[in-house]
Scaffold this motif. Structure first.
Motif, short mmCIF file in Angstrom:
data_model
loop_
_atom_site.label_atom_id
_atom_site.label_comp_id
_atom_site.label_asym_id
_atom_site.label_seq_id
_atom_site.Cartn_x
_atom_site.Cartn_y
_atom_site.Cartn_z
N PRO A 291 0.87 -1.24 0.00
CA PRO A 291 0.10 0.07 -0.01
C PRO A 291 0.77 1.31 0.14
CG PRO A 291 0.20 -0.78 2.20
CD PRO A 291 0.84 -1.97 1.30
N ILE A 292 0.12 2.33 -0.55
CA ILE A 292 0.56 3.75 -0.52
C ILE A 292 -0.34 4.79 -0.35
CG2 ILE A 292 0.68 4.10 -2.97
CD1 ILE A 292 3.60 5.31 -2.87
N CYS A 293 -0.04 5.56 0.65
CA CYS A 293 -1.01 6.67 0.79
C CYS A 293 -0.84 7.89 -0.07
CB CYS A 293 -0.69 7.32 2.15
SG CYS A 293 -0.86 5.78 3.59
N GLU A 294 -1.91 8.55 -0.26
CA GLU A 294 -2.16 9.74 -1.03
C GLU A 294 -1.56 9.69 -2.42
OE1 GLU A 294 -3.86 12.42 0.02
OE2 GLU A 294 -4.37 11.39 1.86
N MET A 295 -2.08 8.55 -3.18
CA MET A 295 -1.67 8.34 -4.34
C MET A 295 -2.47 9.23 -5.47
SD MET A 295 0.21 6.49 -6.57
CE MET A 295 0.18 6.12 -8.33
N PRO A 296 -1.75 10.25 -6.22
CA PRO A 296 -2.38 11.02 -7.16
C PRO A 296 -2.92 9.85 -8.41
CG PRO A 296 -0.12 11.91 -6.56
CD PRO A 296 -0.12 10.58 -6.07
N LEU A 297 -3.92 10.41 -8.77
CA LEU A 297 -4.64 9.71 -9.89
C LEU A 297 -4.49 10.50 -11.37
CD1 LEU A 297 -7.81 8.01 -8.20
CD2 LEU A 297 -5.30 7.11 -8.87
N PRO A 298 -4.67 9.81 -12.56
CA PRO A 298 -4.53 10.85 -13.70
C PRO A 298 -5.48 11.70 -13.84
CG PRO A 298 -3.96 8.52 -14.01
CD PRO A 298 -4.43 8.56 -12.68
N ARG B 226 -7.22 12.38 -5.75
CA ARG B 226 -5.97 11.43 -5.16
C ARG B 226 -6.62 10.40 -4.10
NH1 ARG B 226 -2.08 15.61 -2.61
NH2 ARG B 226 -4.08 16.37 -1.77
N ALA B 227 -6.00 9.19 -4.19
CA ALA B 227 -6.73 8.16 -3.50
C ALA B 227 -6.01 8.22 -2.21
CB ALA B 227 -6.42 6.81 -4.22
N ASP B 228 -6.82 7.82 -1.03
CA ASP B 228 -6.34 7.67 0.29
C ASP B 228 -5.43 6.63 0.54
OD1 ASP B 228 -8.04 9.97 1.17
OD2 ASP B 228 -9.86 8.47 1.56
N LEU B 229 -5.64 5.63 -0.27
CA LEU B 229 -4.86 4.20 -0.28
C LEU B 229 -4.86 3.77 -1.64
CD1 LEU B 229 -5.28 2.48 2.97
CD2 LEU B 229 -3.10 3.32 2.21
N MET B 230 -3.75 3.62 -2.18
CA MET B 230 -3.64 2.44 -3.10
C MET B 230 -2.70 1.42 -3.02
SD MET B 230 -2.69 3.11 -7.31
CE MET B 230 -4.05 3.75 -8.01
N ALA B 231 -2.89 0.03 -3.30
CA ALA B 231 -2.25 -0.90 -3.19
C ALA B 231 -1.95 -1.89 -4.30
CB ALA B 231 -2.91 -1.69 -2.03
N LEU B 232 -0.90 -2.25 -4.40
CA LEU B 232 -0.37 -3.25 -5.52
C LEU B 232 -0.30 -4.67 -5.21
CD1 LEU B 232 0.46 -3.07 -8.43
CD2 LEU B 232 2.72 -2.72 -7.80
N GLY B 233 -1.01 -5.45 -5.82
CA GLY B 233 -1.23 -6.81 -5.31
C GLY B 233 -0.05 -7.73 -5.92
N PRO B 234 0.03 -8.90 -5.22
CA PRO B 234 1.39 -9.78 -5.73
C PRO B 234 1.12 -10.12 -7.22
CG PRO B 234 -0.16 -10.81 -3.89
CD PRO B 234 -0.71 -9.61 -4.29
N LYS B 235 -0.02 -10.23 -7.90
CA LYS B 235 -0.18 -10.38 -9.37
C LYS B 235 0.00 -9.11 -10.05
CE LYS B 235 -2.04 -14.76 -8.63
NZ LYS B 235 -3.20 -15.83 -8.56
N GLY B 236 0.06 -7.89 -9.45
CA GLY B 236 -0.02 -6.61 -10.22
C GLY B 236 -1.61 -6.19 -10.15
N GLU B 237 -2.23 -6.69 -9.48
CA GLU B 237 -3.55 -6.03 -9.56
C GLU B 237 -3.84 -4.90 -8.47
OE1 GLU B 237 -2.39 -8.79 -8.08
OE2 GLU B 237 -3.94 -9.60 -6.71
N ILE B 238 -4.65 -3.95 -8.84
CA ILE B 238 -4.68 -2.64 -8.07
C ILE B 238 -5.74 -2.23 -7.51
CG2 ILE B 238 -4.58 -0.11 -8.50
CD1 ILE B 238 -2.76 -0.58 -10.89
#
Length: 143
Positions: free
Chosen positions: A33-40, A44-56
């Motif tokens: 997970p990462i906090c405060e992720m800017p989106l295109p 800005r997402a409060d949390l964005m997380a990258l999963g083990p298979k690249g899922e978001i």
């Protein structure tokens, strides 16, 4: 009554605790997970997380009824994740949340997924762009 009782927390303290707990839960589940992720789209997402298979996954933290009712930007996050969750404190009235998104209940120490989010896979080009942005932001925060 304890000084850490949820009723005594201000909204920023609740937001911080729920964010921390949700991030700890995601990490325990194998996500990064990462906090405060800017989106295109400028959000800005409060949390964005990258999963083990690249899922978001994107997690929107709601600290109060007022926060939920006045902040509807979360509806604009779906195009930038495979799965969307709300994260709330244990005392949050969950019945006011819409059906559909996943649900995490968290405090400052951890959390639990009460409802799994439905999965809508991102297009490969969008996934690549988001993953690159995620990686760059995470690396820059290490500087």
């Amino acid at each position: 009554m304890s000084l850490t009782a949820p009723a005594l927390f201000s909204r920023p303290e609740t937001t911080e605790a729920v964010t921390r707990g949700a991030a700890r839960l995601l990490a325990a589940l194998g996500w990064a997970p990462i906090c405060e992720m800017p989106l295109p789209n400028g959000r800005r997402a409060d949390l964005m997380a990258l999963g083990p298979k690249g899922e978001i996954a994107i997690v929107e933290v709601k600290s109060s009824i007022e926060d939920y009712r006045t902040d509807r930007k979360w509806a604009e996050y779906a195009p930038f994740c495979d799965a969307f969750y709300f994260a709330v404190a244990p005392e949050f009235p969950r019945h006011i949340l819409p059906e559909g998104p996943g649900l995490i209940v968290a405090d400052g120490f951890g959390g639990a997924v009460l409802t799994e989010a439905p999965v809508a896979l991102l297009a490969p080009a969008r996934r690549k762009a988001l993953t690159l942005s995620f990686a760059r932001l995470a690396a820059l925060r290490m500087v």
